[in-house]
Scaffold this motif. Structure first.
Motif, PDB file in Angstrom:
ATOM      1  N   TYR C 180       0.855  -1.187   0.000  1.00  0.00           N
ATOM      2  CA  TYR C 180       0.000   0.000   0.000  1.00  0.00           C
ATOM      3  C   TYR C 180       0.887   1.231   0.000  1.00  0.00           C
ATOM      4  CZ  TYR C 180      -4.033  -2.885   0.880  1.00  0.00           C
ATOM      5  OH  TYR C 180      -5.031  -3.812   0.750  1.00  0.00           O
ATOM      6  N   ARG C 181       0.319   2.373  -0.347  1.00  0.00           N
ATOM      7  CA  ARG C 181       1.064   3.613  -0.286  1.00  0.00           C
ATOM      8  C   ARG C 181       0.757   4.275   1.053  1.00  0.00           C
ATOM      9  NH1 ARG C 181       3.943   5.994  -4.146  1.00  0.00           N
ATOM     10  NH2 ARG C 181       3.165   4.519  -5.646  1.00  0.00           N
ATOM     11  N   GLY C 184      -2.137   4.407   6.192  1.00  0.00           N
ATOM     12  CA  GLY C 184      -3.571   4.663   6.215  1.00  0.00           C
ATOM     13  C   GLY C 184      -4.370   3.701   5.354  1.00  0.00           C
ATOM     14  N   LEU C 187      -4.266   0.119   6.646  1.00  0.00           N
ATOM     15  CA  LEU C 187      -5.138  -0.100   7.810  1.00  0.00           C
ATOM     16  C   LEU C 187      -6.596  -0.167   7.404  1.00  0.00           C
ATOM     17  CD1 LEU C 187      -3.803   2.090  10.724  1.00  0.00           C
ATOM     18  CD2 LEU C 187      -4.286  -0.354  10.745  1.00  0.00           C
ATOM     19  N   ASN C 188      -6.959   0.668   6.435  1.00  0.00           N
ATOM     20  CA  ASN C 188      -8.334   0.673   5.958  1.00  0.00           C
ATOM     21  C   ASN C 188      -8.737  -0.717   5.463  1.00  0.00           C
ATOM     22  OD1 ASN C 188     -10.610   2.659   5.253  1.00  0.00           O
ATOM     23  ND2 ASN C 188     -10.403   1.417   3.411  1.00  0.00           N
ATOM     24  N   ASP C 189      -7.863  -1.326   4.665  1.00  0.00           N
ATOM     25  CA  ASP C 189      -8.185  -2.644   4.133  1.00  0.00           C
ATOM     26  C   ASP C 189      -8.088  -3.728   5.206  1.00  0.00           C
ATOM     27  OD1 ASP C 189      -8.869  -1.718   1.720  1.00  0.00           O
ATOM     28  OD2 ASP C 189      -7.357  -2.803   0.560  1.00  0.00           O
TER      29      ASP C 189
END
Lengths: 220, 500, 322
Positions: C180-181, C184, C187-189
């Motif tokens: 991920y970049r 944030g 964590l969302n996923d």
């Protein structure tokens, strides 16, 4: 993919074939070839685990196809190439690059330029770029440069405390040792504004109207 | 409902204290002044100004930061309209019609409707956050990689619709934009792509650098070519503020833009970026005469600007309710909060209700301040256009150089605006439009990342994009839009645009 | 010859004099990451107190890029006059030689260490629906299900990436890695149950753990953290060999005079003893180094041991950012 006639720019429209599309198509093909070459040593991978090259390769092929279609369309009548202004492009590029190499110490191979800071880089960029138009007048540009630069110095260096280099490090010795950085900054800015005013009043006799405009620019 | 009002009144109690009002005002003012520098968008502005809030108490600091954010956002739109240099992805759209309006002597109207539309959108979005913040959070969790990929595909189709002139050239530009977005270190494998071994390219091309080059610098170069075109801008000033006719034309766009922006703003991973594009596409499709778009249509400014501000605001929802920053600006806000000893997360609402509701109320106050500060300033900005171009462009150029340098302190960034300026100039000369390329660039990165993520998680099965209902729906919309855009009849309509 | 000796002596005197009056103007501290990240926050908190001690402001300059190596390269090449210092961390001064083969500096040789500032411990977290409830169950599950499990990380070279690879090496498992970049989106996923687990700094994940959106298995430090007092350490949970925290430390360029380095080091130590500074760091879940860990010598040793620790782990995992 539909081939279309190109009439993108409303200003000019004399119809011979379509050299503009032709040049555009060739550029796209060249770009696609460059990308494919640059990506050639990276793995494409599989759908399950895509490699770094998979998407760029597809895109490059797409760009190349669009380029081919443009070249094909250029055999129908279309837009001619526009006139180029080398003077403008040259001075603008020179001004920006000049700013980049003087704002902080710069070294490329044997060339080394000490960091001159905003106090030098700013006026340099304004005066050099000013000559991009044949209407340039040196005196006006000097006033603009000496007016805008201290404004930026005070805004960035003094008010906002941003770490942007302000003046040549070697010149700090010229000021009394017990002066703080800020005092030096303000003194330099004041000096430049005085300089701008001096140039402004010295030439006021001749071309008062244009000078007024220059000062208005300075407030921006 | 009783809660809603007591919470809001708690919030306004905090936000309307004299000190906090002052901070909101100061934040908006400084944010506008820095954000108006060409190429300096909200992210850069907040990063630059973050330190000046450290001396304040947490609530005051966050209120000031929120003010800076809105100010910078509006300042960025001002630059987009006046000199055609978008400071961030969301103001690219504003530049399209806004700058055309400025060229026609309607800069004041464009700036005015942008401010008023933003204020309306901000007001609605504030209420949305206060009333529905918590339940809306779930929306963010529906969007996984597959959905996000499909959303981006839809966004790229918007870019086709948005373009003027040849569809072939627009598609080529979008592809080039996506290709440019793949430059730099590959996120999954860490391998460098198309960097020529240059270390400053390893993080990819910076949006601000690209936009400033191909929009701003190229525009200056082009203006130096034809003296006639640019003089029009500087002679006509026209009305300063929108009149009744303008409002009548744009109020529906403002409402639609607000709705679109509010929804997209909640999505994770910078969904807000799509808001203005989506709004523009909708306005263009709904317009009786779509040919006006790209030539100074007021709806093309009103809708996207409202969407932009609504999205900017609702993107606080994931941050405030989950503690998850959906984009770079919000990540900065997290940093600001942690510096003040507040760790953002689901507990902020219960543990620091003062801060939580104070901040929400201050969003509205910030929007109001923006209107108060900017409507009088419109006259000043517009008058700047009177400065003769031979003095204006050297100043723009220096501000560009300073602005871009102050973001990362990298001289190479400054050199790259020169390079992209040259590229943009060549594009104009070859009849390509830079806007679709910029859109491709912005959406491309997100698209590739999510495509690869989705495929890794589905273990290489493309069916994942159709099996998931939200993703399938978005792809269907994209397909319909694409067909509409490619239909010959519409294409014919496009070409007529150029019979002036 | 004599002339040269004289000149050298003169320079020596000059630098000694310079050290006595140091600092006379603001000091730039280069933070090699964007403003707002954990390293930036720590630099600003510590720098704030150091400014008061030194009587000159420490200006933070964020020079982000290439996993922090852009900023550190610039700082390493700056004049060693004490007016340019930097905040390095586990990545730039530990993992970078393995991640970046073309690195233009050597973490062990090109710096004058000033001292350790603060670290943030690593926590092992998983999605709420993960079919295990403690670290032991998690490790067992990983051993049998290996590739079926998705590990999220915040990009090659990020703390979560490095520590994730390290964890996998300790547990001897090979999950599917999803990049991920930034933390944030990852964590969302994780909260949406799209990916299975990740390892990350406590400051990033603590609110989600407290909010019950994700579950935590263990904290990779020797002692429990006051921020999450119920969370066992890896050792308590039965996993040896996975103790890691993302440390941040102040460095000066090589050749900085010992007197200046001492002044900086003393100011740093003083900052770490200050009550309000400590509180701000602890609120972040930070770990403040104790007496013996604070010296420049200890920092030098830490850098050497970190380079030695990360190089084989990352090379074995094939992680380079060439």
């Amino acid at each position: 993919m539909p081939t279309s006639h190109e009439r993108s720019s409303p200003e000019r429209r004399w119809s011979i074939r379509a050299p503009q599309n032709f040049a555009g198509g060739i550029s796209l093909i060249a770009l696609a070839a460059l990308a494919l070459w640059l990506m050639s040593d990276l793995p494409r991978g599989t759908l399950r685990s895509m490699g770094p090259a998979m998407l760029p390769d597809w895109l490059a092929i797409g760009v190349g196809l669009a380029g081919l279609a443009l070249v094909a369309s250029s055999f129908k009548p279309g837009e001619a190439l526009e006139r180029w202004s080398l003077r403008g492009v040259f001075f603008i590029l020179l001004a920006i690059v000049g700013f980049a190499v003087t704002i902080r110490p710069f070294a490329l191979g044997p060339i080394a330029i000490p960091g001159l800071g905003l106090a030098v880089a700013g006026p340099l960029a304004i005066i050099v770029s000013g000559f991009a138009t044949p209407e340039a007048r040196l005196r006006e540009l000097v006033i603009l440069a000496l007016g805008l630069t201290p404004f930026c110095m005070l805004l960035f260096g003094d008010l906002l405390n941003l770490p942007i280099p302000i003046f040549p490090q070697s010149l700090t010795g010229l000021f009394p040792a017990d002066w703080s950085q800020k005092a030096v900054l303000r003194a330099t800015a004041a000096l430049m504004i005085v300089g701008a005013a001096a140039v402004f009043f010295l030439g006021r006799g001749h071309k008062a109207d244009q000078v007024d405009v220059a000062v208005q620019g300075g407030r921006g | 409902m009783g809660d809603f009002f007591s919470n809001l009144s708690l919030g306004f109690g905090v936000a309307l204290s004299l000190q906090n009002l002052g901070l909101a005002f100061l934040g908006c003012l400084v944010g506008t002044l820095i954000g108006v520098l060409p190429g300096v968008g909200p992210i850069a502005t907040i990063a630059m100004l973050l330190p000046i809030t450290f001396g304040l108490d947490p609530v005051g600091a966050l209120i000031m930061l929120a003010g800076i954010y809105y100010g910078a956002q509006y300042g960025g739109s001002t630059t987009a309209i006046l000199v055609n240099i978008p400071g961030e992805a969301t103001s690219v759209v504003t530049a399209l019609d806004g700058h055309q309006m400025a060229r026609q002597g309607r800069a004041g109207v464009a700036l005015g409707i942008a401010a008023i539309g933003s204020f309306f959108a901000g007001t609605v979005a504030t209420l949305v956050i206060a009333a529905l913040g918590a339940p809306l959070t779930k929306l963010a969790l529906i969007f996984g990689p597959a959905e996000y990929f499909s959303l981006m595909v839809m966004g790229l189709v918007f870019a086709v619709v948005l373009a003027r002139g040849s569809i072939l050239k627009a598609i080529a530009m979008i592809l080039v934009g996506v290709l440019l977005s793949t430059v730099g270190t590959d996120l999954e494998t860490g391998q460098e792509r198309m960097t020529f071994g240059l270390s400053f390219l390893s993080d990819g091309i910076d949006f601000a650098v690209l936009a400033m080059g191909i929009f701003g610098i190229a525009e200056v170069m082009r203006n130096l070519d034809n003296t006639e075109a640019r003089d029009i801008v500087h002679k006509a000033i026209g009305r300063l503020l929108p009149n009744k006719e303008d409002f009548k034309q744009s109020y529906a766009s403002v409402i639609r833009g607000t709705v679109i922006g509010s929804i997209l703003g909640i999505l994770p991973g910078n969904g807000a970026v799509l808001g203005p594009f989506a709004s523009y596409t909708v306005e263009k499709k709904l317009a009786k005469d779509p040919r006006r778009f790209g030539r100074g249509a007021i709806e093309g400014v009103a809708g996207p600007e409202s969407a932009n501000n609504a999205g900017a605001q609702t993107s606080f929802i994931p941050l405030l309710t989950l503690g998850i920053p959906p984009n770079a600006v919000m990540a900065l806000m997290v940093g600001a909060m942690t510096i003040h000893g507040i760790v953002p997360g689901p507990q902020v609402m219960t543990r620091n209700p003062n801060l939580f509701w104070g901040m929400i109320a201050s969003m509205w106050v910030g929007n109001l301040m923006l209107l108060v500060i900017n409507l009088p300033m419109v006259g000043m900005w517009v008058r700047l256009l009177k400065v003769p171009y031979r003095l204006m462009f050297p100043a723009i150029l220096m501000f560009c150089a300073i602005g871009i340098y102050s973001i990362n302190s990298l001289p190479t960034d400054v050199m790259f605006i020169a390079l992209f300026g040259l590229v943009g100039y060549l594009l104009i000369k070859l009849g390509f439009e830079p806007a679709p390329m910029l859109l491709g660039f912005v959406l491309g990165k997100l698209m590739e990342e999510n495509l690869r993520r989705a495929l890794i998680i589905s273990r290489g099965s493309l069916a994942t994009f159709i099996e998931r209902p939200v993703s399938a729906g978005l792809l269907a919309v994209a397909l319909v839009l694409l067909v509409l855009a490619l239909l010959p009849s519409i294409r014919k309509g496009r070409d007529e645009v150029f019979t002036e | 010859m004599k002339k040269i000796a004289l000149t050298l002596a003169a320079i020596g005197l000059a630098t000694a004099a310079q050290a006595q009056t140091y600092p006379q103007r603001p000091i730039t501290m280069i933070v090699p990451f964007a403003a707002g990240g954990p390293t930036d926050v720590i630099a600003r908190i510590v720098g704030d107190h150091m400014s008061r001690t030194l009587g000159q402001q420490i200006v933070i300059e964020n020079v982000a890029g290439a996993g922090g190596t852009t900023g550190i390269t610039r700082a390493a090449q700056a004049q060693a006059d004490g007016y340019t210092i930097m905040m390095g961390h586990m990545g730039t001064h530990g993992a970078a030689p393995a991640l970046y083969p073309n690195l233009k500096y050597d973490p062990t040789k090109d710096f004058a260490p000033i001292g350790l500032a603060a670290g943030t411990p690593i926590v092992i977290v998983a999605k709420k629906d993960f079919p295990a409830n403690d670290l032991k169950g998690f490790v067992d599950y990983m051993k049998t299900n290996g590739e079926k499990v998705n590990m999220a990380h915040a990009g090659v070279g990020s703390v979560s990436h490095m520590t994730g690879i390290f964890f996998n090496a300790v547990v001897k498992t090979k999950p599917t890695m999803v990049a991920y970049r930034g933390t944030g989106p990852a964590l969302n996923d994780l909260m949406a149950n799209t990916v299975d687990y990740m390892t990350d700094q406590i400051v990033n994940v603590a609110p989600q753990i407290q909010g019950g959106n994700i579950k935590a298995f263990a904290i990779a430090t020797a002692e429990r953290s006051p921020a999450l007092p119920n969370l066992p350490t890896t050792k308590e949970a039965g996993l040896d060999g996975f103790e890691v925290s993302a440390w941040n430390a102040v460095f000066a360029p090589k050749g900085t005079s010992p007197e200046i380095a001492k002044k900086l080091s003393d100011a740093l130590v003083k900052a770490l003893d200050d009550e309000s500074t400590r509180k701000r760091l602890l609120d972040l879940g930070g770990v403040i180094p104790s007496g013996a860990e604070r010296s420049p010598e200890a920092l030098q040793k830490l850098v050497e041991s970190e380079v030695a620790r990360w190089t084989p782990v990352l090379k074995a995992a094939g992680a380079t950012a060439e």
